[in-house]
Scaffold this motif. Sequence first.
Motif, PDB file in Angstrom:
ATOM      1  N   ILE A   1       0.866  -1.188   0.000  1.00 16.93           N
ATOM      2  CA  ILE A   1       0.000   0.000   0.000  1.00 16.93           C
ATOM      3  C   ILE A   1       0.894   1.227   0.000  1.00 16.93           C
ATOM      4  CG2 ILE A   1      -1.683   1.362   1.279  1.00 16.93           C
ATOM      5  CD1 ILE A   1      -2.862  -1.166   2.343  1.00 16.93           C
ATOM      6  N   ARG A   2       0.693   2.060  -0.981  1.00 21.06           N
ATOM      7  CA  ARG A   2       1.514   3.260  -1.129  1.00 21.06           C
ATOM      8  C   ARG A   2       0.600   4.471  -1.063  1.00 21.06           C
ATOM      9  NH1 ARG A   2       4.548   7.132  -0.930  1.00 21.06           N
ATOM     10  NH2 ARG A   2       6.203   7.554  -2.400  1.00 21.06           N
ATOM     11  N   PHE A   3       0.790   5.277  -0.011  1.00 16.69           N
ATOM     12  CA  PHE A   3       0.040   6.515   0.154  1.00 16.69           C
ATOM     13  C   PHE A   3       0.875   7.637  -0.454  1.00 16.69           C
ATOM     14  CE2 PHE A   3      -1.365   3.761   3.596  1.00 16.69           C
ATOM     15  CZ  PHE A   3      -2.746   3.881   3.512  1.00 16.69           C
ATOM     16  N   TYR A   4       0.431   8.201  -1.566  1.00 21.34           N
ATOM     17  CA  TYR A   4       1.180   9.255  -2.253  1.00 21.34           C
ATOM     18  C   TYR A   4       0.936  10.623  -1.633  1.00 21.34           C
ATOM     19  CZ  TYR A   4       1.568   5.661  -5.842  1.00 21.34           C
ATOM     20  OH  TYR A   4       1.798   4.492  -6.507  1.00 21.34           O
ATOM     21  N   GLU A   5      -0.328  10.929  -1.387  1.00 19.22           N
ATOM     22  CA  GLU A   5      -0.716  12.219  -0.824  1.00 19.22           C
ATOM     23  C   GLU A   5      -1.911  12.008   0.082  1.00 19.22           C
ATOM     24  OE1 GLU A   5      -1.678  15.100  -3.816  1.00 19.22           O
ATOM     25  OE2 GLU A   5       0.153  14.758  -4.940  1.00 19.22           O
ATOM     26  N   PRO A   6      -2.089  12.880   1.077  1.00 19.04           N
ATOM     27  CA  PRO A   6      -3.265  12.726   1.943  1.00 19.04           C
ATOM     28  C   PRO A   6      -4.556  13.122   1.225  1.00 19.04           C
ATOM     29  CG  PRO A   6      -2.008  14.670   2.580  1.00 19.04           C
ATOM     30  CD  PRO A   6      -1.209  13.965   1.509  1.00 19.04           C
ATOM     31  N   ILE A   7      -5.636  12.548   1.686  1.00 19.86           N
ATOM     32  CA  ILE A   7      -6.977  12.921   1.241  1.00 19.86           C
ATOM     33  C   ILE A   7      -7.538  13.836   2.322  1.00 19.86           C
ATOM     34  CG2 ILE A   7      -9.311  12.087   0.744  1.00 19.86           C
ATOM     35  CD1 ILE A   7      -7.973   9.429  -0.142  1.00 19.86           C
ATOM     36  N   LYS A   8      -8.084  14.937   1.903  1.00 18.37           N
ATOM     37  CA  LYS A   8      -8.646  15.919   2.841  1.00 18.37           C
ATOM     38  C   LYS A   8     -10.129  15.636   3.084  1.00 18.37           C
ATOM     39  CE  LYS A   8      -4.857  18.359   3.024  1.00 18.37           C
ATOM     40  NZ  LYS A   8      -4.017  18.266   4.188  1.00 18.37           N
ATOM     41  N   ILE A   9     -10.625  16.170   4.167  1.00 20.10           N
ATOM     42  CA  ILE A   9     -12.026  16.021   4.497  1.00 20.10           C
ATOM     43  C   ILE A   9     -12.881  16.731   3.447  1.00 20.10           C
ATOM     44  CG2 ILE A   9     -12.100  18.037   5.999  1.00 20.10           C
ATOM     45  CD1 ILE A   9     -13.970  14.735   6.455  1.00 20.10           C
ATOM     46  N   CYS A  10     -14.014  16.166   3.123  1.00 22.58           N
ATOM     47  CA  CYS A  10     -14.995  16.695   2.162  1.00 22.58           C
ATOM     48  C   CYS A  10     -14.493  16.713   0.727  1.00 22.58           C
ATOM     49  CB  CYS A  10     -15.518  18.059   2.589  1.00 22.58           C
ATOM     50  SG  CYS A  10     -16.472  17.968   4.113  1.00 22.58           S
ATOM     51  N   GLU A  11     -13.494  15.909   0.414  1.00 20.09           N
ATOM     52  CA  GLU A  11     -13.096  15.733  -0.979  1.00 20.09           C
ATOM     53  C   GLU A  11     -13.901  14.593  -1.577  1.00 20.09           C
ATOM     54  OE1 GLU A  11      -8.548  17.317  -1.423  1.00 20.09           O
ATOM     55  OE2 GLU A  11      -8.799  15.176  -1.065  1.00 20.09           O
ATOM     56  N   ILE A  12     -14.076  14.630  -2.889  1.00 20.72           N
ATOM     57  CA  ILE A  12     -14.694  13.504  -3.577  1.00 20.72           C
ATOM     58  C   ILE A  12     -13.621  12.438  -3.733  1.00 20.72           C
ATOM     59  CG2 ILE A  12     -15.788  12.689  -5.694  1.00 20.72           C
ATOM     60  CD1 ILE A  12     -16.954  15.489  -6.029  1.00 20.72           C
ATOM     61  N   VAL A  13     -13.945  11.236  -3.288  1.00 21.42           N
ATOM     62  CA  VAL A  13     -13.017  10.112  -3.334  1.00 21.42           C
ATOM     63  C   VAL A  13     -13.505   9.122  -4.380  1.00 21.42           C
ATOM     64  CG1 VAL A  13     -12.003   8.211  -2.013  1.00 21.42           C
ATOM     65  CG2 VAL A  13     -12.482  10.398  -0.886  1.00 21.42           C
ATOM     66  N   GLN A  14     -12.575   8.625  -5.166  1.00 19.16           N
ATOM     67  CA  GLN A  14     -12.884   7.614  -6.179  1.00 19.16           C
ATOM     68  C   GLN A  14     -11.945   6.427  -5.959  1.00 19.16           C
ATOM     69  OE1 GLN A  14     -13.674   8.938 -10.287  1.00 19.16           O
ATOM     70  NE2 GLN A  14     -11.903   7.685 -10.842  1.00 19.16           N
ATOM     71  N   VAL A  15     -12.516   5.240  -5.770  1.00 18.96           N
ATOM     72  CA  VAL A  15     -11.736   4.033  -5.559  1.00 18.96           C
ATOM     73  C   VAL A  15     -11.997   3.105  -6.737  1.00 18.96           C
ATOM     74  CG1 VAL A  15     -11.184   2.139  -3.983  1.00 18.96           C
ATOM     75  CG2 VAL A  15     -12.040   4.301  -3.061  1.00 18.96           C
ATOM     76  N   GLU A  16     -10.933   2.772  -7.471  1.00 17.63           N
ATOM     77  CA  GLU A  16     -11.054   1.913  -8.649  1.00 17.63           C
ATOM     78  C   GLU A  16     -10.383   0.574  -8.377  1.00 17.63           C
ATOM     79  OE1 GLU A  16      -9.266   4.036 -11.897  1.00 17.63           O
ATOM     80  OE2 GLU A  16     -10.920   5.456 -12.027  1.00 17.63           O
ATOM     81  N   ALA A  17     -11.095  -0.504  -8.659  1.00 18.22           N
ATOM     82  CA  ALA A  17     -10.571  -1.859  -8.474  1.00 18.22           C
ATOM     83  C   ALA A  17     -10.673  -2.593  -9.808  1.00 18.22           C
ATOM     84  CB  ALA A  17     -11.375  -2.590  -7.414  1.00 18.22           C
ATOM     85  N   GLN A  18      -9.613  -3.333 -10.152  1.00 18.18           N
ATOM     86  CA  GLN A  18      -9.598  -4.025 -11.439  1.00 18.18           C
ATOM     87  C   GLN A  18      -8.841  -5.338 -11.317  1.00 18.18           C
ATOM     88  OE1 GLN A  18      -7.620  -1.812 -14.533  1.00 18.18           O
ATOM     89  NE2 GLN A  18      -8.445  -3.118 -16.124  1.00 18.18           N
ATOM     90  N   VAL A  19      -9.431  -6.419 -11.835  1.00 17.60           N
ATOM     91  CA  VAL A  19      -8.736  -7.702 -11.913  1.00 17.60           C
ATOM     92  C   VAL A  19      -7.558  -7.532 -12.864  1.00 17.60           C
ATOM     93  CG1 VAL A  19      -8.900 -10.119 -12.630  1.00 17.60           C
ATOM     94  CG2 VAL A  19     -10.853  -9.027 -11.530  1.00 17.60           C
ATOM     95  N   ILE A  20      -6.355  -7.961 -12.413  1.00 19.16           N
ATOM     96  CA  ILE A  20      -5.196  -7.868 -13.298  1.00 19.16           C
ATOM     97  C   ILE A  20      -4.506  -9.224 -13.489  1.00 19.16           C
ATOM     98  CG2 ILE A  20      -4.811  -5.411 -12.897  1.00 19.16           C
ATOM     99  CD1 ILE A  20      -2.439  -6.211 -11.070  1.00 19.16           C
ATOM    100  N   TYR A  21      -4.954 -10.231 -12.720  1.00 14.18           N
ATOM    101  CA  TYR A  21      -4.385 -11.574 -12.877  1.00 14.18           C
ATOM    102  C   TYR A  21      -5.267 -12.547 -12.110  1.00 14.18           C
ATOM    103  CZ  TYR A  21      -1.181 -15.536 -12.543  1.00 14.18           C
ATOM    104  OH  TYR A  21      -0.620 -16.791 -12.612  1.00 14.18           O
ATOM    105  N   THR A  22      -5.465 -13.748 -12.670  1.00 10.05           N
ATOM    106  CA  THR A  22      -6.181 -14.796 -11.953  1.00 10.05           C
ATOM    107  C   THR A  22      -5.351 -16.065 -11.948  1.00 10.05           C
ATOM    108  OG1 THR A  22      -7.365 -15.411 -13.970  1.00 10.05           O
ATOM    109  CG2 THR A  22      -8.521 -13.946 -12.430  1.00 10.05           C
ATOM    110  N   GLY A  23      -5.432 -16.764 -10.821  1.00 12.11           N
ATOM    111  CA  GLY A  23      -4.869 -18.097 -10.706  1.00 12.11           C
ATOM    112  C   GLY A  23      -6.021 -19.082 -10.778  1.00 12.11           C
ATOM    113  N   THR A  24      -5.868 -20.217 -10.127  1.00 14.62           N
ATOM    114  CA  THR A  24      -6.932 -21.212 -10.114  1.00 14.62           C
ATOM    115  C   THR A  24      -8.117 -20.738  -9.286  1.00 14.62           C
ATOM    116  OG1 THR A  24      -5.266 -22.945 -10.308  1.00 14.62           O
ATOM    117  CG2 THR A  24      -7.457 -23.628  -9.602  1.00 14.62           C
ATOM    118  N   SER A  25      -7.821 -20.234  -8.082  1.00 15.40           N
ATOM    119  CA  SER A  25      -8.885 -19.735  -7.202  1.00 15.40           C
ATOM    120  C   SER A  25      -8.635 -18.289  -6.759  1.00 15.40           C
ATOM    121  CB  SER A  25      -9.023 -20.627  -5.969  1.00 15.40           C
ATOM    122  OG  SER A  25      -7.811 -20.622  -5.230  1.00 15.40           O
ATOM    123  N   SER A  26      -7.484 -17.757  -7.123  1.00 13.40           N
ATOM    124  CA  SER A  26      -7.114 -16.418  -6.665  1.00 13.40           C
ATOM    125  C   SER A  26      -7.322 -15.362  -7.734  1.00 13.40           C
ATOM    126  CB  SER A  26      -5.647 -16.395  -6.209  1.00 13.40           C
ATOM    127  OG  SER A  26      -4.798 -16.639  -7.311  1.00 13.40           O
TER     128      SER A  26
END
Length: 157
Positions: free
Chosen positions: A58-83
């Motif tokens: 986990i790399r925190f580049y910059e702080p997020i301030k209160i009352c900012e719009i936050v966007q969290v993006e998640a994307q599959v980038i690799y699959t194993g058998t069950s992972s």
Amino acid sequence: MNYGKHSYQFQFISEPSDVNHVGNVHGGSVMKWIDQAGYACATTWSSNYSVTVYVGGIRFYEPIKICEIVQVEAQVIYTGTSSMHISINVFSRNLKQPDFDKKTHCIIVFVAVDENGKKLPVPKWIPETEKEKQNEAYAIRLMQLREKLEDEMKPFL
């Protein structure tokens, strides 16, 4: 990002309850959002309950301030058998600014499981674009580094 079955996005405003003593969003709040977005992405991809088995770098580049719009993006980038390796990026922006800035990045590995906790197979993710192929190679490199790190840590477990 093209949102489909292999990706997920949350967007919301950071709240006063998310803030630490210096006025920034607490890292624990960000980690919770990361896990929630990763879970949504993994369970959507696998069509099964999924559990977090690894959170890395986990790399925190910059702080997020209160009352900012936050966007969290998640994307599959690799699959194993069950992972499923999920790339998570967190962005935020001031309400008065049009553009988001990247604030945090990490990779989470989830495993699909049944009601007894037994691993289940997941659909194979096949990268199509050049960027997706680069992301898959990144996931594989990180997996190899994790294996080396685990070997290094064995005497201390």
